[in-house]
Design a protein around this motif. Sequence first.
Motif, PDB file in Angstrom:
ATOM      1  N   THR A 181     -11.190 -10.365  57.135  1.00  0.00           N
ATOM      2  CA  THR A 181     -10.423 -10.682  55.918  1.00  0.00           C
ATOM      3  C   THR A 181      -9.198  -9.782  55.775  1.00  0.00           C
ATOM      4  O   THR A 181      -8.317 -10.071  54.971  1.00  0.00           O
ATOM      5  CB  THR A 181     -11.288 -10.538  54.649  1.00  0.00           C
ATOM      6  N   LEU A 182      -9.139  -8.701  56.552  1.00  0.00           N
ATOM      7  CA  LEU A 182      -7.961  -7.820  56.487  1.00  0.00           C
ATOM      8  C   LEU A 182      -6.697  -8.529  56.963  1.00  0.00           C
ATOM      9  O   LEU A 182      -5.592  -8.136  56.596  1.00  0.00           O
ATOM     10  CB  LEU A 182      -8.195  -6.546  57.316  1.00  0.00           C
ATOM     11  N   VAL A 338       0.759  -9.617  43.021  1.00  0.00           N
ATOM     12  CA  VAL A 338      -0.177  -8.516  42.714  1.00  0.00           C
ATOM     13  C   VAL A 338      -1.609  -9.050  42.628  1.00  0.00           C
ATOM     14  O   VAL A 338      -2.539  -8.493  43.237  1.00  0.00           O
ATOM     15  CB  VAL A 338       0.222  -7.814  41.387  1.00  0.00           C
ATOM     16  N   VAL A 339      -1.791 -10.152  41.883  1.00  0.00           N
ATOM     17  CA  VAL A 339      -3.128 -10.771  41.746  1.00  0.00           C
ATOM     18  C   VAL A 339      -3.657 -11.160  43.124  1.00  0.00           C
ATOM     19  O   VAL A 339      -4.826 -10.930  43.459  1.00  0.00           O
ATOM     20  CB  VAL A 339      -3.040 -12.012  40.815  1.00  0.00           C
ATOM     21  N   VAL A 345      -8.448  -7.867  48.382  1.00  0.00           N
ATOM     22  CA  VAL A 345      -9.252  -6.647  48.561  1.00  0.00           C
ATOM     23  C   VAL A 345     -10.698  -6.924  48.146  1.00  0.00           C
ATOM     24  O   VAL A 345     -11.648  -6.559  48.847  1.00  0.00           O
ATOM     25  CB  VAL A 345      -8.679  -5.469  47.732  1.00  0.00           C
ATOM     26  N   ILE A 346     -10.863  -7.628  47.030  1.00  0.00           N
ATOM     27  CA  ILE A 346     -12.218  -7.958  46.543  1.00  0.00           C
ATOM     28  C   ILE A 346     -12.942  -8.832  47.567  1.00  0.00           C
ATOM     29  O   ILE A 346     -14.137  -8.642  47.829  1.00  0.00           O
ATOM     30  CB  ILE A 346     -12.136  -8.645  45.153  1.00  0.00           C
ATOM     31  N   SER A 347     -12.214  -9.786  48.164  1.00  0.00           N
ATOM     32  CA  SER A 347     -12.858 -10.704  49.132  1.00  0.00           C
ATOM     33  C   SER A 347     -13.333  -9.973  50.391  1.00  0.00           C
ATOM     34  O   SER A 347     -14.263 -10.405  51.054  1.00  0.00           O
ATOM     35  CB  SER A 347     -11.927 -11.860  49.505  1.00  0.00           C
ATOM     36  N   PHE A 402      -8.049 -19.023  45.901  1.00  0.00           N
ATOM     37  CA  PHE A 402      -7.584 -19.135  47.296  1.00  0.00           C
ATOM     38  C   PHE A 402      -7.977 -17.882  48.073  1.00  0.00           C
ATOM     39  O   PHE A 402      -8.455 -17.970  49.206  1.00  0.00           O
ATOM     40  CB  PHE A 402      -6.059 -19.323  47.325  1.00  0.00           C
ATOM     41  N   GLU A 403      -7.771 -16.723  47.471  1.00  0.00           N
ATOM     42  CA  GLU A 403      -8.068 -15.464  48.172  1.00  0.00           C
ATOM     43  C   GLU A 403      -9.562 -15.202  48.323  1.00  0.00           C
ATOM     44  O   GLU A 403      -9.981 -14.394  49.133  1.00  0.00           O
ATOM     45  CB  GLU A 403      -7.387 -14.273  47.478  1.00  0.00           C
ATOM     46  N   VAL A 404     -10.377 -15.874  47.514  1.00  0.00           N
ATOM     47  CA  VAL A 404     -11.835 -15.709  47.627  1.00  0.00           C
ATOM     48  C   VAL A 404     -12.359 -16.330  48.921  1.00  0.00           C
ATOM     49  O   VAL A 404     -13.268 -15.805  49.550  1.00  0.00           O
ATOM     50  CB  VAL A 404     -12.540 -16.328  46.389  1.00  0.00           C
TER      51      VAL A 404
END
Length: 512
Positions: A181-182, A338-339, A345-347, A402-404
Motif C-alpha cells: 500500500t506504500l 491532505v485527506v 496511511v490508515i489503509s 478510494f484510499e481504503v
Amino acid sequence: QHLTGTLVLSVFTAVLGFFQYGYSLGVINAPQKVIEAHYGRVLGIVPLDRYATNASGEDGMFLQAGTEGTLPPPTDPATSPHILTMYWSLSVSVFAIGGMVSSFTVGWIGDRLGRVKAMLVVNVLSIAGNLLMGLAKFGPSHILIISGRAITGLYCGLSSGLVPMYVSEVSPTALRGALGTLHQLAIVTGILFSQVLGLDFLLGNDEMWPLLLGLSGVAALLQFFLLLLCPESPRYLYIKLGKVEEAKKNLKRLRGNCDPMKEIEEMEKEKQEAASEKKVSIRQLFTSSKYRQAVIVALMVQISQQFSGINAIFYYSTNIFERAGVDQPVYATIGVGVVNTVFTVISVFLVEKAGRRSLFLAGLMGMLVSAVAMTVGLVLLSQFAWMSYVSMVAIFLFVIFFEVGPGPIPWFIVAELFSQGPRPAAIAVAGFCNWACNFIVGMCFQYIADLCGPYVFAIFAGLLLIFFLFAYFKVPETKGKSFEEIAAVFRRKKLSAKAMTELQDLRRSEEA
C-alpha cells in the motif's frame, strides 16, 4: 517477521518512483491558466476565455495578441484559440500515452537487467523529461512540455511495473500487503506536494512554473543514488539466475537475523513451478485457460481503479469545487490531497488486518454511495444553496473510500495473483490497462461533464455498482497466502465452475 533498515531503505527507494508518478499526475492541475496564457503568448493566440465583448454587448469578439480593441474570431485555424485547448489536452494526456507505450516492456527489462538495475536505468528517462520541462521557457514551451511529459510518462509506465514487482519480491509474506500500500501513499504524497507547490504565491505563477513542472527530477536523482545501496531481489537471484548463495546473502540483509531457509524453500517450490510452466508470453496469458480467471481479475481491478471516477476528481477537482459553489476551490483541492494522504496511511495498517478483498469491496460500496450523494448535491444546488456542503462532503468521502481499497490494492494484488512464470507478462498487461483507462478518463471527462452536467457522477455510480458485483463474486482473498495457495484458489474456482457446467448438462440430458 520484522522490518529491518535495509528493507525500509529498499522499499522507500523503490516507491520514490510512485512519488514521481503522483507528482506528475497532480502538477498539471494548478498552473493550467498560467501555462495556457504562456502558450498563447508563444503562439500569438489569446485563450478563449479572453474573448472581448463589444460596445453593443455581443459576445464572441476575439482580441488578437498585442492589439487594442475587438476583432472577430480569426478564420485561420493556426491562430485559432481552439489550438490552445488542443495543446493543453495533449500536455495533460501525453503523460498517459508514454505510460501505455512503456508498460509493455516492464517484464522484459525487469528480467533482462534485474529489478534494481532496471529501476536505475529507467531513472535516466525521468531526469531527461524533467529537464526538458524545467527549461520550457528557453524554447518553444508547448513542444518542450509535451516532450517532457511524454518522456516522464515513459519512465512512470516502466516504474509502475518495476516497483510493485521489486517490493512484492523483497517483502516478507506477513508484510507484503502493508508494504504494497506504500505505492499508493507515495502517489498521494506526490499529488499533495504538487498541489501545495502549485499555489500561485509559491511556484504556480508566471515566473516559476517551469521549476514546478521539472521539480520531480530531484526525486529521480535521489532515487538514482539510493538504488546503489539497495540489494537485488533474492527471488529474482534465486529463481531467474540460480544464484543461491547471493540470494541467501541478500535475504539475510533484508530480514536481519531470521533464518532464510523457510523462504528459500518457498522460492525453490516456486522455481520448480516456474520451470514446469516456463516463461509465459502476453499472448499465452490470454490464450491459456489456466490463467484466464486471474487475468480477468487483474484487468478488472485496474479498470475499476481508473473508471471509479477518482482521476476525474484529481484532474478537475478545482473545476468541480467551483461548480459546487466553493469560494476558494484551490484550497479545497489541497484539502482533498491532505485527506487522501491521511487515509492512505490508515489503509497501510488496515490492509493486513482486514484483508484485500473486504477492503476493496468496502471501498467500492462507499464510493458508490458518495457518487450518488455528489450527483444529488450538484443537481439540487440551484434550488438549495446548502447542497454545496453535501457535494463537498461527498467528494471528501469519495476520496477516503478510494484510499481504503480501490486505490492501493490494484497496484500489488496483480503481483500476488501470479507466480514467477506469468508475473512479468501479467504486470505488463495490467499496467497497460491502467494507463489506457487513465488516458481515456483524462481525455474524455471534460467533454462528458459538459454533456451530462451535474449528472456526470451518476455514470461513475453505475460503473461502481458493476465493479462491486464483479469483486464480490470473482476477486479472491490474497492476504497471508503464498503464490502457490493463491493459484490453488483459482484452480478450485475453475473446477467448481466446470463441475457446475457438467451438472447442468446432465440435468438437461435427463430432462430430454
